[in-house]
Design an enzyme around this catalytic site. Structure first.
Site, mmCIF file in Angstrom:
data_model
loop_
_atom_site.group_PDB
_atom_site.id
_atom_site.type_symbol
_atom_site.label_atom_id
_atom_site.label_comp_id
_atom_site.label_asym_id
_atom_site.label_seq_id
_atom_site.Cartn_x
_atom_site.Cartn_y
_atom_site.Cartn_z
ATOM 1 N N ARG A 75 0.840 -1.199 0.000
ATOM 2 C CA ARG A 75 0.000 0.000 0.000
ATOM 3 C C ARG A 75 0.876 1.250 0.000
ATOM 4 O O ARG A 75 0.587 2.225 -0.667
ATOM 5 C CB ARG A 75 -0.873 -0.019 1.253
ATOM 6 C CG ARG A 75 -2.175 0.709 1.031
ATOM 7 C CD ARG A 75 -2.981 0.879 2.274
ATOM 8 N NE ARG A 75 -3.041 -0.236 3.191
ATOM 9 C CZ ARG A 75 -4.151 -0.942 3.424
ATOM 10 N NH1 ARG A 75 -5.240 -0.693 2.740
ATOM 11 N NH2 ARG A 75 -4.158 -1.875 4.336
ATOM 12 N N HIS A 102 -0.783 -28.129 9.191
ATOM 13 C CA HIS A 102 0.524 -28.761 9.406
ATOM 14 C C HIS A 102 0.419 -30.193 9.956
ATOM 15 O O HIS A 102 1.061 -31.106 9.445
ATOM 16 C CB HIS A 102 1.369 -27.935 10.372
ATOM 17 C CG HIS A 102 1.489 -26.488 9.989
ATOM 18 N ND1 HIS A 102 1.636 -26.074 8.700
ATOM 19 C CD2 HIS A 102 1.489 -25.351 10.731
ATOM 20 C CE1 HIS A 102 1.730 -24.747 8.657
ATOM 21 N NE2 HIS A 102 1.635 -24.292 9.885
HETATM 22 N N1 LIG Z 1 3.302 -13.974 9.702
HETATM 23 C C1 LIG Z 1 3.516 -15.283 9.698
HETATM 24 O O1 LIG Z 1 4.460 -15.811 10.281
HETATM 25 C C2 LIG Z 1 2.599 -16.175 8.944
HETATM 26 C C3 LIG Z 1 1.587 -15.668 8.178
HETATM 27 N N2 LIG Z 1 0.795 -16.499 7.456
HETATM 28 C C4 LIG Z 1 -0.264 -15.966 6.593
HETATM 29 O O2 LIG Z 1 0.305 -15.069 5.661
HETATM 30 C C5 LIG Z 1 -0.580 -14.033 5.371
HETATM 31 C C6 LIG Z 1 0.058 -12.700 5.674
HETATM 32 O O3 LIG Z 1 0.351 -12.652 7.046
HETATM 33 P P1 LIG Z 1 1.192 -11.476 7.721
HETATM 34 O O4 LIG Z 1 2.339 -11.093 6.888
HETATM 35 O O5 LIG Z 1 1.428 -11.914 9.102
HETATM 36 O O6 LIG Z 1 0.127 -10.283 7.721
HETATM 37 P P2 LIG Z 1 0.422 -8.712 7.772
HETATM 38 O O7 LIG Z 1 -0.845 -8.078 8.187
HETATM 39 O O8 LIG Z 1 1.647 -8.431 8.551
HETATM 40 O O9 LIG Z 1 0.731 -8.357 6.255
HETATM 41 C C7 LIG Z 1 -0.246 -8.178 5.285
HETATM 42 C C8 LIG Z 1 0.198 -7.069 4.372
HETATM 43 O O10 LIG Z 1 -0.833 -6.852 3.411
HETATM 44 C C9 LIG Z 1 -1.024 -5.458 3.278
HETATM 45 N N3 LIG Z 1 -2.393 -5.138 2.897
HETATM 46 C C10 LIG Z 1 -3.526 -5.494 3.547
HETATM 47 N N4 LIG Z 1 -4.601 -5.014 2.875
HETATM 48 C C11 LIG Z 1 -4.125 -4.347 1.800
HETATM 49 C C12 LIG Z 1 -4.730 -3.643 0.729
HETATM 50 N N5 LIG Z 1 -6.062 -3.549 0.584
HETATM 51 N N6 LIG Z 1 -3.942 -3.069 -0.191
HETATM 52 C C13 LIG Z 1 -2.583 -3.146 -0.096
HETATM 53 N N7 LIG Z 1 -1.941 -3.798 0.906
HETATM 54 C C14 LIG Z 1 -2.718 -4.397 1.827
HETATM 55 C C15 LIG Z 1 -0.735 -4.879 4.628
HETATM 56 O O11 LIG Z 1 -0.385 -3.541 4.445
HETATM 57 P P3 LIG Z 1 -0.743 -2.431 5.546
HETATM 58 O O12 LIG Z 1 0.225 -2.709 6.650
HETATM 59 O O13 LIG Z 1 -0.528 -1.167 4.827
HETATM 60 O O14 LIG Z 1 -2.163 -2.679 5.941
HETATM 61 C C16 LIG Z 1 0.417 -5.750 5.113
HETATM 62 O O15 LIG Z 1 1.664 -5.205 4.729
HETATM 63 C C17 LIG Z 1 -1.828 -14.318 6.206
HETATM 64 O O16 LIG Z 1 -2.711 -15.065 5.427
HETATM 65 C C18 LIG Z 1 -1.279 -15.136 7.345
HETATM 66 O O17 LIG Z 1 -2.247 -15.951 7.935
HETATM 67 C C19 LIG Z 1 0.986 -17.861 7.460
HETATM 68 C C20 LIG Z 1 1.974 -18.436 8.211
HETATM 69 C C21 LIG Z 1 2.846 -17.653 9.041
HETATM 70 O O1 LIG Z 2 1.547 -21.578 10.475
HETATM 71 C C1 LIG Z 2 1.877 -21.390 11.628
HETATM 72 O O2 LIG Z 2 3.022 -21.973 12.072
HETATM 73 C C2 LIG Z 2 3.710 -21.446 13.185
HETATM 74 C C3 LIG Z 2 4.666 -22.540 13.635
HETATM 75 O O3 LIG Z 2 5.587 -22.789 12.611
HETATM 76 P P1 LIG Z 2 7.013 -23.394 12.957
HETATM 77 O O4 LIG Z 2 7.669 -23.567 11.645
HETATM 78 O O5 LIG Z 2 7.696 -22.383 13.833
HETATM 79 O O6 LIG Z 2 6.780 -24.674 13.682
HETATM 80 C C4 LIG Z 2 2.768 -21.062 14.299
HETATM 81 O O7 LIG Z 2 3.478 -20.368 15.317
HETATM 82 C C5 LIG Z 2 1.701 -20.137 13.757
HETATM 83 O O8 LIG Z 2 0.762 -19.849 14.794
HETATM 84 C C6 LIG Z 2 0.981 -20.774 12.595
HETATM 85 O O9 LIG Z 2 0.119 -19.814 11.985
#
Ligand SMILES: NC(=O)C1=CN([C@@H]2O[C@H](COP(=O)(O)OP(=O)(O)OC[C@H]3O[C@@H](n4cnc5c(N)ncnc54)[C@H](OP(=O)(O)O)[C@@H]3O)[C@@H](O)[C@H]2O)C=CC1
Ligand SMILES: O=C1O[C@H](COP(=O)(O)O)[C@@H](O)[C@H](O)[C@H]1O
Length: 494
Positions: free
Chosen positions: A49, A244
């Site tokens: 964004r 998982h």
């Molecule tokens: N974080 C993790 O370790 C893990 C995450 N996931 C999955 O990965 C996905 C992403 O997770 P995560 O990175 O934690 O989430 P975040 O919220 O940190 O990141 C999502 C990003 O998408 C952007 N975004 C959201 N809406 C819009 C929009 N309308 N237009 C442009 N940009 C947008 C956000 O920007 P802005 O900040 O500007 O809103 C943000 O940078 C999810 O589905 C999550 O469940 C799966 C496993 C592990």
């Molecule tokens: O997808 C997910 O996995 C992590 C755990 O991953 P790991 O590789 O560290 O075992 C978990 O913490 C998180 O809640 C879940 O969304």
């Protein structure tokens, strides 16, 4: 570039400044760069964004790498090369019209002439998947050979998962879709295939005749911390078991695939998911335990309970721990329980699979050892990755009676493979997408069957008055989890 390097591609990261992209994807891509596994002209296009000047891009990327990659693993040359690959496009993912900006960056003359591979990684909440696919489609960016990577969770239940899959499927064929379950990229999870299908010692002893029961544990020391709003809506069953743990279970239980390819492996995993005995209101009390952590310790640090985490909702009954007993109703696994356990704020981070073999039918050593302990195969998924076999041996000596001792054959990866670096799961998975290999990705039908099984458990929980049982942070979950095995005369491997 190495000989295994995939062909030139443009990798487009949606949500490039989000937590997943910063913490996992960009560092993983950097490691691939360092290993010479990104082709010379490949580009990485961050879509976010936020907008900033082209002159700021290098610094932005460098900062992320320096924050999330260990300092001694960073090389100046490869980092400079890596930063140069980056372009950023500012986009609101829900604004279909603005996708032309992305098309302009991607449709360069060189990319068009080369029919360059495009890979879209949706590191965004799943609620945005439909809008992003529609936006890409609007400007023709969905056309083959484009590939799209979807993060878990795919939906919140079977209905929403189907809806997402339909929307994505309206713009991309199944052969273009890569559904990530990062456990499938872990070395040790992949090693399950090697252990099972390259070693007759195990493949010939992998069924109800030889195996007493199987345990799969994924324990985490972390709590939910900053992720309360996502997590509270999900809970540990949806967050860890639906994906998982069921993927690991499928790899352990599946029939030998005829080839090491996506179709053969996915077909066999799917059969396992279809054979899972339903858990519903009639048996969920006997087969499942849910818990929620209260205040306690993470190591020696005092930590708050789930309901006292920042932004917590009062009286939430979301589970942070699940233990369950699953049955696979097929010929191979008849009568062999699979015990699954996963939780936040456990005493340590530890994921492992324990296969306990049947005891000997007759004990000729009863005078010195009245109860012969069973053999166990322990597959340590993380940390200290490795494989252990527990067996009995004679204690050397001239004594009249033979004395036995439980001993362990310990094959630690670190020792065995001379400290060879173990790649992060995301490195392998990103590389496989670049190569166009789908065998480590999850088919739509697998996701949906897993949801079907999990939905039935959640529906059963919702019909009872019972709430998750409390357990102190730093413990192995509620006592009821111990009873789940004790009622079968077994115990968790600890
Ligand atoms: N974080 C993790 O370790 C893990 C995450 N996931 C999955 O990965 C996905 C992403 O997770 P995560 O990175 O934690 O989430 P975040 O919220 O940190 O990141 C999502 C990003 O998408 C952007 N975004 C959201 N809406 C819009 C929009 N309308 N237009 C442009 N940009 C947008 C956000 O920007 P802005 O900040 O500007 O809103 C943000 O940078 C999810 O589905 C999550 O469940 C799966 C496993 C592990
Ligand atoms: O997808 C997910 O996995 C992590 C755990 O991953 P790991 O590789 O560290 O075992 C978990 O913490 C998180 O809640 C879940 O969304």
């Amino acid at each position: 570039m190495t000989k295994d390097c995939p062909k030139c591609c443009d990798m487009v990261l949606f949500g490039a400044l989000g937590d997943l992209a910063r913490r996992k994807l960009i560092p993983a891509l950097y490691q691939l760069e360092k290993a010479g596994l990104i082709a010379a002209d490949s580009r990485i296009v961050g879509v976010a964004r936020e907008s900033f000047e082209a002159s700021e891009v290098n610094q932005k990327v460098e900062d992320i790498v320096r924050q999330f990659v260990a300092a001694d693993a960073i090389e100046t040359d490869s980092l400079a090369r890596f930063c140069k690959r980056f372009h950023f496009v500012a986009l609101d993912f829900t604004d279909t019209e603005s996708y032309q900006n992305l098309a302009t960056v991607l449709n360069t003359q060189a990319a068009t002439e080369q029919k360059r591979q495009r890979i879209y990684y949706l590191a965004t909440p799943p609620a945005l998947y439909s809008a992003i696919c529609a936006g890409l489609s609007e400007v023709g960016l969905n056309a083959e050979p484009a590939r799209i990577i979807l993060e878990k969770p795919i939906g919140h239940n079977l209905a929403s998962s189907k809806e997402i899959n339909e929307h994505v499927g309206a713009h991309f064929n199944e052969s273009q879709i890569y559904r990530i379950d990062h456990y499938l990229g872990k070395e040790t999870v992949l090693n399950l295939l090697a252990l099972r299908f390259a070693n007759s010692l195990f493949s010939n002893n992998w069924d109800h005749n030889a195996v007493d029961h199987v345990q799969i544990t994924a324990a985490e020391q972390v709590g939910v911390e900053g992720r309360w709003s996502y997590y509270d809506d999900a809970g540990q069953l949806r967050d860890m078991v639906q994906n998982h743990l069921l993927q690991v279970l499928s790899l352990i239980a599946m029939e030998p695939p005829s080839r090491l390819d996506a179709e053969s492996i996915r077909d066999e995993k799917l059969k396992v998911l279809k054979s899972l005995r339903p858990i519903n209101h009639s048996n969920s009390q006997q087969l499942t335990v849910r818990g929620q952590y209260t205040s306690g310790f993470a190591g020696d640090k005092k930590v708050p309970g789930y309901l006292d985490e920042p932004n917590a909702r009062e009286n939430s009954s979301t589970e942070t721990f699940v233990a369950l007993k699953a049955h696979i109703d097929n010929w191979r696994w008849a009568g062999v329980p699979f015990y699954l356990r996963t939780g936040k704020r456990m005493p340590e981070k530890r994921s492992e699979v324990v296969i306990t073999f049947k005891k000997q039918p007759h004990n000729i050593f009863h005078e010195t050892l009245p109860d012969l302990p069973p053999n166990k195969l322990i597959i340590r998924l993380q940390p200290d990755e490795g494989v252990e076999v527990q067996m009995l041996n004679k204690i050397p000596g001239l004594g009249k009676r033979m004395q036995l001792k439980a001993t362990t054959l310990d094959l630690s990866f670190d020792e065995t493979f001379k400290k060879k670096r173990i790649a992060d799961a995301y490195e392998r998975l990103l590389l496989e997408v670049m190569h166009g290999n789908q065998y480590l990705f999850v088919h739509r039908q697998e996701v949906e069957h897993a949801w079907d099984w999990v939905d039935s458990i959640i529906a059963a929980w919702e019909t009872t008055e019972a709430t998750p049982k409390p357990y102190p942070a730093g413990s192995w979950g509620p006592v009821a989890a111990v009873s789940l095995l004790a009622q079968d005369g077994r115990e968790w491997d600890e």
